[in-house]
Scaffold this motif. Sequence first.
Motif, PDB file in Angstrom:
ATOM      1  N   PRO A  41      62.622  95.412  51.787  1.00 42.17           N
ATOM      2  CA  PRO A  41      61.466  94.605  51.393  1.00 42.17           C
ATOM      3  C   PRO A  41      60.790  95.103  50.124  1.00 42.17           C
ATOM      4  O   PRO A  41      60.285  94.295  49.332  1.00 42.17           O
ATOM      5  CB  PRO A  41      60.528  94.723  52.604  1.00 42.17           C
ATOM      6  CG  PRO A  41      61.427  95.025  53.765  1.00 42.17           C
ATOM      7  CD  PRO A  41      62.536  95.862  53.190  1.00 42.17           C
ATOM      8  N   HIS A  42      60.780  96.432  49.901  1.00 45.87           N
ATOM      9  CA  HIS A  42      60.099  96.928  48.700  1.00 45.87           C
ATOM     10  C   HIS A  42      60.862  96.566  47.428  1.00 45.87           C
ATOM     11  O   HIS A  42      60.239  96.363  46.379  1.00 45.87           O
ATOM     12  CB  HIS A  42      59.844  98.441  48.787  1.00 45.87           C
ATOM     13  CG  HIS A  42      61.046  99.298  48.566  1.00 45.87           C
ATOM     14  ND1 HIS A  42      61.897  99.671  49.582  1.00 45.87           N
ATOM     15  CD2 HIS A  42      61.550  99.869  47.437  1.00 45.87           C
ATOM     16  CE1 HIS A  42      62.856 100.447  49.094  1.00 45.87           C
ATOM     17  NE2 HIS A  42      62.673 100.579  47.804  1.00 45.87           N
ATOM     18  N   LEU A  43      62.195  96.458  47.519  1.00 48.41           N
ATOM     19  CA  LEU A  43      62.955  96.003  46.355  1.00 48.41           C
ATOM     20  C   LEU A  43      62.651  94.547  46.043  1.00 48.41           C
ATOM     21  O   LEU A  43      62.412  94.173  44.887  1.00 48.41           O
ATOM     22  CB  LEU A  43      64.454  96.161  46.598  1.00 48.41           C
ATOM     23  CG  LEU A  43      65.094  97.531  46.381  1.00 48.41           C
ATOM     24  CD1 LEU A  43      66.601  97.438  46.583  1.00 48.41           C
ATOM     25  CD2 LEU A  43      64.779  98.083  45.005  1.00 48.41           C
ATOM     26  N   CYS A  44      62.668  93.729  47.086  1.00 44.71           N
ATOM     27  CA  CYS A  44      62.365  92.307  46.902  1.00 44.71           C
ATOM     28  C   CYS A  44      60.979  92.138  46.288  1.00 44.71           C
ATOM     29  O   CYS A  44      60.796  91.368  45.331  1.00 44.71           O
ATOM     30  CB  CYS A  44      62.452  91.591  48.247  1.00 44.71           C
ATOM     31  SG  CYS A  44      62.226  89.804  48.160  1.00 44.71           S
ATOM     32  N   ARG A  45      60.028  92.893  46.802  1.00 48.46           N
ATOM     33  CA  ARG A  45      58.653  92.778  46.309  1.00 48.46           C
ATOM     34  C   ARG A  45      58.544  93.255  44.860  1.00 48.46           C
ATOM     35  O   ARG A  45      57.902  92.616  44.027  1.00 48.46           O
ATOM     36  CB  ARG A  45      57.716  93.587  47.210  1.00 48.46           C
ATOM     37  CG  ARG A  45      56.259  93.487  46.829  1.00 48.46           C
ATOM     38  CD  ARG A  45      55.372  93.935  47.957  1.00 48.46           C
ATOM     39  NE  ARG A  45      53.982  93.630  47.663  1.00 48.46           N
ATOM     40  CZ  ARG A  45      53.026  93.593  48.570  1.00 48.46           C
ATOM     41  NH1 ARG A  45      53.308  93.833  49.837  1.00 48.46           N
ATOM     42  NH2 ARG A  45      51.783  93.306  48.230  1.00 48.46           N
ATOM     43  N   ALA A  46      59.188  94.393  44.564  1.00 45.33           N
ATOM     44  CA  ALA A  46      59.117  94.938  43.212  1.00 45.33           C
ATOM     45  C   ALA A  46      59.753  94.000  42.196  1.00 45.33           C
ATOM     46  O   ALA A  46      59.229  93.810  41.094  1.00 45.33           O
ATOM     47  CB  ALA A  46      59.797  96.296  43.169  1.00 45.33           C
ATOM     48  N   TRP A  47      60.896  93.410  42.559  1.00 48.86           N
ATOM     49  CA  TRP A  47      61.560  92.503  41.628  1.00 48.86           C
ATOM     50  C   TRP A  47      60.712  91.265  41.377  1.00 48.86           C
ATOM     51  O   TRP A  47      60.629  90.775  40.244  1.00 48.86           O
ATOM     52  CB  TRP A  47      62.939  92.129  42.170  1.00 48.86           C
ATOM     53  CG  TRP A  47      63.915  93.272  42.152  1.00 48.86           C
ATOM     54  CD1 TRP A  47      63.741  94.490  41.548  1.00 48.86           C
ATOM     55  CD2 TRP A  47      65.212  93.299  42.748  1.00 48.86           C
ATOM     56  NE1 TRP A  47      64.855  95.275  41.738  1.00 48.86           N
ATOM     57  CE2 TRP A  47      65.773  94.576  42.463  1.00 48.86           C
ATOM     58  CE3 TRP A  47      65.952  92.386  43.494  1.00 48.86           C
ATOM     59  CZ2 TRP A  47      67.041  94.943  42.904  1.00 48.86           C
ATOM     60  CZ3 TRP A  47      67.213  92.752  43.935  1.00 48.86           C
ATOM     61  CH2 TRP A  47      67.755  94.020  43.633  1.00 48.86           C
ATOM     62  N   ARG A  48      60.089  90.776  42.422  1.00 48.63           N
ATOM     63  CA  ARG A  48      59.215  89.609  42.232  1.00 48.63           C
ATOM     64  C   ARG A  48      58.013  89.971  41.371  1.00 48.63           C
ATOM     65  O   ARG A  48      57.603  89.190  40.507  1.00 48.63           O
ATOM     66  CB  ARG A  48      58.778  89.062  43.585  1.00 48.63           C
ATOM     67  CG  ARG A  48      59.860  88.223  44.270  1.00 48.63           C
ATOM     68  CD  ARG A  48      59.471  87.808  45.658  1.00 48.63           C
ATOM     69  NE  ARG A  48      60.355  86.763  46.171  1.00 48.63           N
ATOM     70  CZ  ARG A  48      60.522  86.500  47.457  1.00 48.63           C
ATOM     71  NH1 ARG A  48      59.860  87.199  48.371  1.00 48.63           N
ATOM     72  NH2 ARG A  48      61.335  85.532  47.840  1.00 48.63           N
TER      73      ARG A  48
ATOM     74  N   ALA B 169      57.978  92.076  39.081  1.00 50.63           N
ATOM     75  CA  ALA B 169      58.478  92.220  37.714  1.00 50.63           C
ATOM     76  C   ALA B 169      58.815  90.881  37.067  1.00 50.63           C
ATOM     77  O   ALA B 169      59.229  90.833  35.908  1.00 50.63           O
ATOM     78  CB  ALA B 169      59.719  93.121  37.705  1.00 50.63           C
ATOM     79  N   GLY B 170      58.648  89.793  37.821  1.00 53.27           N
ATOM     80  CA  GLY B 170      58.863  88.457  37.276  1.00 53.27           C
ATOM     81  C   GLY B 170      60.155  87.788  37.685  1.00 53.27           C
ATOM     82  O   GLY B 170      60.402  86.642  37.302  1.00 53.27           O
ATOM     83  N   ALA B 171      61.000  88.475  38.456  1.00 49.87           N
ATOM     84  CA  ALA B 171      62.264  87.882  38.877  1.00 49.87           C
ATOM     85  C   ALA B 171      62.041  86.874  39.998  1.00 49.87           C
ATOM     86  O   ALA B 171      61.119  87.016  40.813  1.00 49.87           O
ATOM     87  CB  ALA B 171      63.227  88.968  39.336  1.00 49.87           C
ATOM     88  N   LYS B 172      62.885  85.885  40.060  1.00 49.91           N
ATOM     89  CA  LYS B 172      62.890  84.909  41.144  1.00 49.91           C
ATOM     90  C   LYS B 172      64.039  85.245  42.094  1.00 49.91           C
ATOM     91  O   LYS B 172      65.129  85.620  41.662  1.00 49.91           O
ATOM     92  CB  LYS B 172      63.066  83.489  40.610  1.00 49.91           C
ATOM     93  CG  LYS B 172      62.048  83.089  39.550  1.00 49.91           C
ATOM     94  CD  LYS B 172      60.632  83.056  40.095  1.00 49.91           C
ATOM     95  CE  LYS B 172      59.661  82.568  39.015  1.00 49.91           C
ATOM     96  NZ  LYS B 172      58.261  82.604  39.510  1.00 49.91           N
ATOM     97  N   ILE B 173      63.790  85.131  43.399  1.00 48.77           N
ATOM     98  CA  ILE B 173      64.800  85.424  44.413  1.00 48.77           C
ATOM     99  C   ILE B 173      65.220  84.114  45.068  1.00 48.77           C
ATOM    100  O   ILE B 173      64.370  83.372  45.575  1.00 48.77           O
ATOM    101  CB  ILE B 173      64.278  86.394  45.489  1.00 48.77           C
ATOM    102  CG1 ILE B 173      63.676  87.649  44.843  1.00 48.77           C
ATOM    103  CG2 ILE B 173      65.394  86.750  46.467  1.00 48.77           C
ATOM    104  CD1 ILE B 173      64.649  88.524  44.127  1.00 48.77           C
TER     105      ILE B 173
END
Length: 441
Positions: free
Chosen positions: A262-269, A271-275
């Motif tokens: 979850p922390h990777l998903c949150r960090a990437w979001r 940073a502006g990335a879309k999942i």
Amino acid sequence: MSAPGLLVAAVRSGAGKTTVTLGLMRALARRGLHVCGVKCGPDYIDPAFHAAATGRDSLNLDSWTMEPELLAQLALRASEDADIVVAEGAMGLFDGAPGAPGQTGASADIAAHLGWPTLLVMDVSGQAQSAAAIARGVALHDARVKLAGVLLNRVGSERHRRLAQEAIEAVGIKVFGALPRDGGIALPERHLGLVQAGETRELASLLDRLADRIDAHVDLDALLAAAAGGPRGVARGPLDVPRPPGGRIAVARDEAFSFFYPHLCRAWREAGAKIAFFSPLADQAPPEDCDACWLPGGYPELHAGRLAAAGSFLEGLRRFAATRPVHGECGGYMTLGRTLTDAEGRVHAMAGLLDLATSFAQRKLNLGYRRARLSSDCALGAAGDELAGHEFHYATIVSEKGPPFAAVTDAYSQEERPAGLREGLVTGSFFHAMTKKKGRR
């Protein structure tokens, strides 16, 4: 203001930490409190149970892979809009790996970093007054850790409870309650831990039963009063994790691919990335409007036949990999290979993007922390960048040919060994990335 917290811990695995943690989370949430769950150490499965119990995403905190600044940033996010943070320890409270003080991966490190008092779950089956010696030893063992008190578990009778509780309280340690033995509340397990939350039958009913036990046998008001600590004087900043592999990332998510931190998903979001999630088991290909694909770990060995028959997924993945980066971790790595042999010895064709054959019929436990130095530029970083994470799998490598994805070391040796494979824009390994090492890009 950050929310106060409690760490639920024990002196060993199997004492009942998880069922106590879930019951406590659910009981507090039923009171109308906003509860956030945290799991100490590398673990994919428990945070999903936390989310089911609380209605909020859980996070992992690990002192071996994460720098103190990242621990504080994640704890800050856990406590935002929460009334209390409930953290679940891993193994025994002081169990960890070789590392600098405060960076051993032990749950005690997390309690010390964040000032969260510890609730010690004690399995007192087979003992009574002797439990006081164990509780006193825990209280005195590490001056950084504050023991809030004890919760007795698997108590056989009222007389048993009284003997243990009076002995513990006689040495000045509070007992918050006593849970009777109940063989009907065990959570089902499989080879990597608990059966996943989404696969657990009647999970909501089970969580309510666990909460009912907490309500009936634990002084919740006293526990709430004991909660303390949390990140103090921390300004919100970026999460120092591996960079997003793309601006729009296709992430496989279903019963075969669920080990996505979850922390990777949150960090990437952040940073502006879309999942964009997709399901290989539903024969879905990575969405064409994405510029990177991430295949997390999970249980492809349990679904190898369905994956081999998922023509749209496999063809779509191959087409995607021709022009855009694809990375696979553990189970995702196995899926990128040529073949996967299941537990019955049946060989299934996989994507064939890496020259790799793996087997779940030939099993060997591989477990532990890892540091990985990237061998070349790829979606996760530049050549020479260092990541920290872990391995946890039973599958074995039958054959593995090609240039390595990274050079890895473990917590017990600085000797590097090659890990994983890379071929064109495709990379993968059994290594699960949690953070990037400080000072690297």
